[in-house]
Design a protein around this motif. Sequence first.
Motif, short mmCIF file in Angstrom:
data_model
loop_
_atom_site.label_atom_id
_atom_site.label_comp_id
_atom_site.label_asym_id
_atom_site.label_seq_id
_atom_site.Cartn_x
_atom_site.Cartn_y
_atom_site.Cartn_z
N GLU A 116 0.83 -1.20 0.00
CA GLU A 116 0.00 0.00 0.00
C GLU A 116 0.87 1.26 0.00
O GLU A 116 2.07 1.21 0.31
CB GLU A 116 -0.91 0.01 1.23
N THR A 117 0.25 2.38 -0.34
CA THR A 117 0.98 3.65 -0.45
C THR A 117 1.68 4.02 0.84
O THR A 117 2.85 4.43 0.84
CB THR A 117 0.02 4.77 -0.87
N ASP B 226 -2.96 1.69 -7.05
CA ASP B 226 -3.12 3.07 -6.59
C ASP B 226 -2.00 3.98 -7.05
O ASP B 226 -2.20 5.18 -7.25
CB ASP B 226 -3.20 3.10 -5.05
#
Length: 563
Positions: A225-226, A266
């Motif tokens: 994830e970011t 993302d």
Amino acid sequence: MFSWLGGDDRRKKEPEVFQTVSDGLKKLYKTKLLPLEESYKFHEFHSPALEDADFDNKPMVLLVGQYSTGKTSFIRYLLEQDFPGMRIGPEPTTDSFIAVMHGDTEGVIPGNALVVDPKKPFRKLNAFGNAFLNRFVCAQLTNPVLESISVIDTPGILSGEKQRISRGYDFAAVLEWFAERVDRIILLFDAHKLDISDEFSEVIKALKNHEDKIRVVLNKADQIETQQLMRVYGALMWSLGKIVNTPEVIRVYIGSFWSHPLLIADNRKLFEAEEQDLFKDIQSLPRNAALRKLNDLIKRARLAKVNVFTLFLCLEKMILFFFFFFGGVTQVHAYIISSLKKEMPAVFGRENKKKELIASLGDIYKRIEREHQISPGDFPNLKRMQDQLQAQDLTKFQPLKSKLLEAADDMLAHDIAGLMVLVRQEETRRPAAAVKGGAFDGTLHGPFNHGYGEGAGEGIDEADWVVARDKPAYDEIFYTLSPVDGKVTGANAKREMLKSKLPNSVLGKIWKLADIDKDGMLDDDEFALANHLIKVKLEGHELPADLPAHLLPPSKRKTIAEC
């Protein structure tokens, strides 16, 4: 071919004339630097002699990383095809050095055959023995990417002591050999395992003095994830800062360099931008290859000179010692004896004297630095030099030969300057060289070009004017600015545009793009266009040099076409 400019006296003042940079480098090395290296055993202390293939070969990219960081997949991604000998898996699969090069016929050439091929730049690898050569192959295939560059895949770096020792050859020394000859070194890291093992740390230290060639890739970044990616990036920079001893921050590219779907999409835009930056860096290698080889030759000449001074100062003291010990030595310069006579300690045995000289090598470095104005950064590693001197017979070192040093100085002072001019001339004469094919072409055409349909490119494929989406809001502002005959003055438009807080230089460029009829005022369409371009810039995109056709207001298209 080559031509000398005049006699011996004139030759020292004017450089030789060469027709190509490659021929010039080979000629200068063989006539002015190689004799110096051979006379003072430079090849035994630092690096093997260079051959014609080292000057003629294509730019090379060296991939280094721990196992399962995606080195082989990275090559597969660039080429967009498999290559002979390729093995990919989560376990340590690549146990060999694989030189992936262009060839008319596809196949694998074993290491023992490679090191006897004069057309390949690997002949000097013979010094690492059969244990290495049995783990070295060349994978040849026809691929457009390999017409411009070659890629060196390396075994995954391990962490276990037993696995390190069982290689049977000096892994770090082999990488150092390649580092001296390649144009780019790419260190790959897996986003899930940033630990730098002892062997990896040793390898990175072996790449010292080649920091300008190093790039770092944080691979498999689509799997986190970011927020985690930010932490991983910070941890990687912290780890590298402890090993790569440079004041500058090393460049790290973030992405996922394989053809599988992104697990977490993302950060797609970030990965695209990073990939483009890395590709541009690799594509510049053919264009800068001659300059890189010239730069490496200059570094080699400086190191050779330092090595000569170091060995000669050791020799000075040894000569003086044996003069006293044996009652005299032939062909000893008078200034050597006179300058060191007072410094000579009591007479000891040969081995004790040798140990004393090696132990005082640091003082010799300082003396050379002071007397010859040489930068401390040009000196070879002190500990390594001391270890190498242990195996040398100092009595067999050659006395200082001023002509050899003068030839090297003349090369650096005059001939190199001529080659620098020739480098620029060659770049001007030939079209811009760049790596083509494979993954490099996949991002150059069609709607998947980086930034396509974004920023100033938004609405490029739409029939309607993209600015019209927000034009009602822009019109409300426009009619508050007291338009006259359907146009607002530059002064009134300026007050509104300054609310964006963009610099005047940027707003000036926006005005130039928006004032299509160049009358110093804006009508409602031009005002809407100006606000659209302000929005593009505030969102972090670059402004176009010229107004794209799809941004031209419909009311202006007929006028522009008639003009």
